[in-house]
Write a protein that holds these residues in place. Structure first.
Motif, PDB file in Angstrom:
ATOM      1  N   GLU A 122       0.825  -1.215   0.000  1.00  0.00           N
ATOM      2  CA  GLU A 122       0.000   0.000   0.000  1.00  0.00           C
ATOM      3  C   GLU A 122       0.857   1.261   0.000  1.00  0.00           C
ATOM      4  O   GLU A 122       0.523   2.236  -0.661  1.00  0.00           O
ATOM      5  CB  GLU A 122      -0.913   0.030   1.241  1.00  0.00           C
ATOM      6  CG  GLU A 122      -2.056  -0.958   1.206  1.00  0.00           C
ATOM      7  CD  GLU A 122      -2.864  -0.935   2.496  1.00  0.00           C
ATOM      8  OE1 GLU A 122      -4.104  -0.851   2.404  1.00  0.00           O
ATOM      9  OE2 GLU A 122      -2.275  -1.001   3.593  1.00  0.00           O
ATOM     10  N   TRP A 160     -16.203  -5.858   1.965  1.00  0.00           N
ATOM     11  CA  TRP A 160     -15.229  -4.938   2.546  1.00  0.00           C
ATOM     12  C   TRP A 160     -14.269  -4.544   1.424  1.00  0.00           C
ATOM     13  O   TRP A 160     -13.152  -5.060   1.320  1.00  0.00           O
ATOM     14  CB  TRP A 160     -14.463  -5.598   3.694  1.00  0.00           C
ATOM     15  CG  TRP A 160     -15.313  -6.006   4.866  1.00  0.00           C
ATOM     16  CD1 TRP A 160     -16.559  -5.537   5.175  1.00  0.00           C
ATOM     17  CD2 TRP A 160     -14.976  -6.958   5.872  1.00  0.00           C
ATOM     18  NE1 TRP A 160     -17.016  -6.144   6.322  1.00  0.00           N
ATOM     19  CE2 TRP A 160     -16.066  -7.016   6.780  1.00  0.00           C
ATOM     20  CE3 TRP A 160     -13.873  -7.768   6.111  1.00  0.00           C
ATOM     21  CZ2 TRP A 160     -16.077  -7.845   7.898  1.00  0.00           C
ATOM     22  CZ3 TRP A 160     -13.865  -8.595   7.222  1.00  0.00           C
ATOM     23  CH2 TRP A 160     -14.953  -8.628   8.108  1.00  0.00           C
ATOM     24  N   GLN A 162     -12.369  -1.965   0.472  1.00  0.00           N
ATOM     25  CA  GLN A 162     -11.029  -1.396   0.669  1.00  0.00           C
ATOM     26  C   GLN A 162     -10.032  -2.459   1.123  1.00  0.00           C
ATOM     27  O   GLN A 162      -8.907  -2.542   0.622  1.00  0.00           O
ATOM     28  CB  GLN A 162     -11.093  -0.255   1.687  1.00  0.00           C
ATOM     29  CG  GLN A 162      -9.801   0.536   1.773  1.00  0.00           C
ATOM     30  CD  GLN A 162      -9.958   1.781   2.640  1.00  0.00           C
ATOM     31  OE1 GLN A 162     -11.048   2.196   2.988  1.00  0.00           O
ATOM     32  NE2 GLN A 162      -8.836   2.375   2.994  1.00  0.00           N
ATOM     33  N   GLU A 163     -10.466  -3.309   2.063  1.00  0.00           N
ATOM     34  CA  GLU A 163      -9.604  -4.396   2.523  1.00  0.00           C
ATOM     35  C   GLU A 163      -9.358  -5.396   1.399  1.00  0.00           C
ATOM     36  O   GLU A 163      -8.241  -5.876   1.212  1.00  0.00           O
ATOM     37  CB  GLU A 163     -10.234  -5.105   3.732  1.00  0.00           C
ATOM     38  CG  GLU A 163     -10.117  -4.355   5.029  1.00  0.00           C
ATOM     39  CD  GLU A 163      -8.678  -4.289   5.527  1.00  0.00           C
ATOM     40  OE1 GLU A 163      -8.064  -5.341   5.782  1.00  0.00           O
ATOM     41  OE2 GLU A 163      -8.157  -3.166   5.667  1.00  0.00           O
ATOM     42  N   TYR A 165      -9.318  -4.888  -1.765  1.00  0.00           N
ATOM     43  CA  TYR A 165      -8.393  -4.287  -2.730  1.00  0.00           C
ATOM     44  C   TYR A 165      -6.949  -4.406  -2.249  1.00  0.00           C
ATOM     45  O   TYR A 165      -6.047  -4.731  -3.029  1.00  0.00           O
ATOM     46  CB  TYR A 165      -8.761  -2.815  -2.973  1.00  0.00           C
ATOM     47  CG  TYR A 165      -7.807  -2.135  -3.917  1.00  0.00           C
ATOM     48  CD1 TYR A 165      -7.941  -2.281  -5.300  1.00  0.00           C
ATOM     49  CD2 TYR A 165      -6.742  -1.372  -3.433  1.00  0.00           C
ATOM     50  CE1 TYR A 165      -7.035  -1.680  -6.177  1.00  0.00           C
ATOM     51  CE2 TYR A 165      -5.840  -0.774  -4.298  1.00  0.00           C
ATOM     52  CZ  TYR A 165      -5.992  -0.923  -5.663  1.00  0.00           C
ATOM     53  OH  TYR A 165      -5.094  -0.348  -6.526  1.00  0.00           O
ATOM     54  N   ALA A 166      -6.722  -4.161  -0.955  1.00  0.00           N
ATOM     55  CA  ALA A 166      -5.366  -4.203  -0.405  1.00  0.00           C
ATOM     56  C   ALA A 166      -4.760  -5.599  -0.541  1.00  0.00           C
ATOM     57  O   ALA A 166      -3.613  -5.752  -0.982  1.00  0.00           O
ATOM     58  CB  ALA A 166      -5.378  -3.768   1.058  1.00  0.00           C
TER      59      ALA A 166
END
Length: 198
Positions: A122, A160, A162-163, A165-166
């Motif tokens: 990230e 979820w 955003q998680e 994607y990470a």
């Protein structure tokens, strides 16, 4: 498979949509990776369970303690390793940002390693991940990548974004990360003994 055939049928003989096929594929992948949970350490299995049920939210100590005992570990052990926050009867997983940035080359907690690599991806992309991975290449890195995929699947199922994607970013970049880590490892000079021998 859809591009090669006029139509694809499900087990009942009905025409299958691309969406249905993707759901089945994701279910099978999830089963495969959840089966691999037994390959990771008990502390990491507890972290996966806490994450699946509570994400990074607070849970009562008693509930976390029951899960920990079932996984063969303890809340106190993980709190001592700075993986969990545990105080005043409450427990929660520490976020990636709260974990140490530096990876211990002898790290055995796959959850912690996965979070450290995900944060490096990230904040610093492929090179930052490769720098963390180079000293431990060939040990727990592959398990961390497998866990990242498992966590991606969990996040997708729970919406979820955003998680998800990470973790997905780490998995997708993994071949490049490994390649760069191998380059960095090869560039590191070997240490020699007093007489100039290994």
């Amino acid at each position: 498979m859809f591009s090669r055939y006029k139509k694809v049928l499900d087990a009942g003989g009905s025409e299958m949509t691309v969406r249905s096929a993707l759901q089945i594929i994701n279910q099978e992948l999830d089963l495969y990776f959840s089966g691999q949970d037994s390959a990771i350490d008990s502390d990491s299995r507890l972290c996966v369970e806490l994450f699946t049920q509570y994400a990074y939210n607070t849970v009562k100590f008693g509930d976390a303690d029951i899960l920990a005992r079932a996984k063969g570990t303890s809340v106190a052990k993980l709190a001592g390793q700075d993986i969990l926050y545990a105080a005043k009867g409450n427990v929660r997983l520490l976020t990636r940002e709260e974990l140490p940035e530096q990876v211990d080359p002898n790290e055995t907690n796959i959850w912690k390693l996965t979070q450290q690599l995900t944060r490096a991806m990230e904040t610093g992309s492929i090179l930052a991940c490769a720098e963390l991975l180079a000293p431990i290449l060939g040990s727990n890195g592959e398990e961390a990548k497998n866990l990242a995929y498992r966590l991606y699947s969990i996040c997708e199922r729970k919406n979820w974004a955003q998680e998800a994607y990470a973790y997905n970013a780490l998995v997708v970049a993994w071949p490049e990360i490994q390649s760069k880590a191998a380059e960095l490892q090869a560039e590191t000079p070997k240490q020699f003994g007093i007489a100039g021998y290994d």
